[in-house]
Design an enzyme around this catalytic site. Structure first.
Site, PDB file in Angstrom:
ATOM      1  N   LYS A  49     126.394  78.467  10.429  1.00 55.65           N
ATOM      2  CA  LYS A  49     127.677  78.771  11.066  1.00 55.65           C
ATOM      3  C   LYS A  49     128.536  79.722  10.232  1.00 55.65           C
ATOM      4  O   LYS A  49     129.430  80.392  10.764  1.00 55.65           O
ATOM      5  CB  LYS A  49     128.456  77.488  11.345  1.00 55.65           C
ATOM      6  CG  LYS A  49     127.648  76.402  12.038  1.00 55.65           C
ATOM      7  CD  LYS A  49     126.993  76.862  13.317  1.00 55.65           C
ATOM      8  CE  LYS A  49     126.245  75.714  13.977  1.00 55.65           C
ATOM      9  NZ  LYS A  49     125.497  76.139  15.178  1.00 55.65           N
ATOM     10  N   TYR A 263     120.401  64.238  21.224  1.00 58.89           N
ATOM     11  CA  TYR A 263     121.048  64.921  20.099  1.00 58.89           C
ATOM     12  C   TYR A 263     121.477  63.915  19.033  1.00 58.89           C
ATOM     13  O   TYR A 263     122.085  62.881  19.338  1.00 58.89           O
ATOM     14  CB  TYR A 263     122.262  65.692  20.604  1.00 58.89           C
ATOM     15  CG  TYR A 263     123.103  66.292  19.495  1.00 58.89           C
ATOM     16  CD1 TYR A 263     122.729  67.491  18.893  1.00 58.89           C
ATOM     17  CD2 TYR A 263     124.249  65.662  19.038  1.00 58.89           C
ATOM     18  CE1 TYR A 263     123.476  68.046  17.874  1.00 58.89           C
ATOM     19  CE2 TYR A 263     125.012  66.200  18.020  1.00 58.89           C
ATOM     20  CZ  TYR A 263     124.616  67.389  17.441  1.00 58.89           C
ATOM     21  OH  TYR A 263     125.361  67.928  16.420  1.00 58.89           O
ATOM     22  N   TYR A 289     119.177  68.733  13.038  1.00 59.55           N
ATOM     23  CA  TYR A 289     118.755  70.099  13.364  1.00 59.55           C
ATOM     24  C   TYR A 289     117.437  70.477  12.696  1.00 59.55           C
ATOM     25  O   TYR A 289     116.395  70.526  13.337  1.00 59.55           O
ATOM     26  CB  TYR A 289     119.857  71.093  12.968  1.00 59.55           C
ATOM     27  CG  TYR A 289     121.087  70.995  13.816  1.00 59.55           C
ATOM     28  CD1 TYR A 289     121.181  71.663  15.035  1.00 59.55           C
ATOM     29  CD2 TYR A 289     122.170  70.220  13.413  1.00 59.55           C
ATOM     30  CE1 TYR A 289     122.311  71.566  15.832  1.00 59.55           C
ATOM     31  CE2 TYR A 289     123.301  70.109  14.209  1.00 59.55           C
ATOM     32  CZ  TYR A 289     123.372  70.774  15.408  1.00 59.55           C
ATOM     33  OH  TYR A 289     124.475  70.674  16.194  1.00 59.55           O
TER      34      TYR A 289
END
Length: 330
Positions: A49, A263, A289
């Site tokens: 990010k 998730y 992730y």
């Protein structure tokens, strides 16, 4: 003047990040495995990010914002990096964080990323699963405006056309490193969530007329839903780099086989992948992730979808800070 010189931008990222060979895991899997260390981007412990936030904060400053609002799960890596970027550049930071059903809970609400969010001084809004976090964020923006603040809303994962420019640039880095090190990669693998990293890489490679296949191992949603998300953002990103209308048929590869129950919920294959990388390479992955991305890559090797001897590049998008929230898993 390049596109990257024209867009508003701040400096946050240690770049270029290195590409490292993983000899012991390569031997274990029967391939030549390399890792792009985007866990080493610097900001708040690093992660993908940071590249996106350089452009997103640049846009926020150009609009005169004094507050950043973003959203994610309780253990969002994006929220951590946004909070750190806000601290560095003097923005107020409002995080809208949604609970995730099915995750381990012993350390989930007080350790890992959320502990760091608090250290960076972010104001945290915890919402229940199922709440429309984006709607909540825009309501918060309206409330802040009444108090004299101008807020800039950053979408989930920083995944907008502007944010994806960080990974258009990363694609250029990969091509430069590939050329300088005389390595030709056969396939690229990454964990794909909010789509900005995969879309940005694809846009960058297309702009450079590179046909390296990019395999997105889904961390949420099924293959088709994720493919549609990546494809839509890829079209927006191509428009921003001056390639509007460029065909993308067959470019987007996503695989939802490794999501598990959802998730943020780990699987036995994810735990195995994390342990293998830690014990063979001293590399830390995370359960949300990169663990799922690596689990997919390992299964591709074992099932023959990656053939022995291929040169494979794995993008480490960060997230090891979240390990501390999943302590009971290990």
């Amino acid at each position: 003047m390049s596109l990257f010189d024209q867009l508003p931008r701040v400096s946050l990222c240690h770049q270029p990040t290195p590409i490292e060979y993983m000899p012991r895991l390569s031997k274990h899997l029967g391939i030549n495995l390399y890792i792009k260390r985007d866990d080493c981007t610097g900001l708040a412990g690093g992660g993908n990010k940071t590249r996106k936030l350089e452009f997103l904060l640049g846009e926020a400053r150009s609009q005169g914002a004094d507050t950043l609002i973003t959203l994610g799960g309780i253990q969002s890596n994006h929220a951590r990096q946004t909070a750190a970027a806000a601290a560095k550049y003097g923005f107020n930071c409002e995080l809208v964080l949604e609970d995730v059903e099915g995750t381990v809970k012993q350390d989930y609400y007080a350790n890992g990323n959320i502990l760091l969010d608090q250290l960076f001084g972010a104001n945290i809004h915890r919402v229940n699963e199922g709440v429309d976090c984006l709607d909540y964020a825009y309501q918060l923006k309206t409330e802040l405006a009444k108090k004299g603040h101008k807020a800039f809303v950053i979408p989930l994962g920083g995944s907008s056309a502007i944010g994806s420019m960080g990974y258009v640039q990363c694609a250029n880095e990969i091509l430069d490193e590939s050329q300088s090190n005389k390595i030709s990669f056969d396939k690229l693998f990454l964990a794909t969530g909010s789509a900005g990293t995969q879309a940005g890489l694809l846009a960058g490679f297309k702009a450079a007329d590179c046909k390296l296949p990019v395999y997105g191992m889904c961390v949420s949603q099924d293959s088709q839903t994720k493919s549609e998300l990546v494809t839509a953002l890829l079209a927006e990103s191509l428009k921003l780099v001056g390639l509007e209308g460029t065909g993308t048929q067959g470019d987007v590869i996503t695989d939802g086989a490794y999501v598990g129950e959802g998730y943020g919920i780990h699987t036995p294959a994810v735990v195995e992948a994390i342990n293998l990388c830690a014990q063979l390479e001293g590399i830390l992955l995370d359960p949300v992730y990169t663990g799922k991305g690596m689990a997919g890559l390992i299964d591709y090797c074992r099932s023959g979808k990656i053939t022995p001897g291929e040169n494979i590049l794995f993008i480490h998008t960060g997230g090891s800070q979240g390990l501390f929230a999943y302590r009971e898993t290990f």
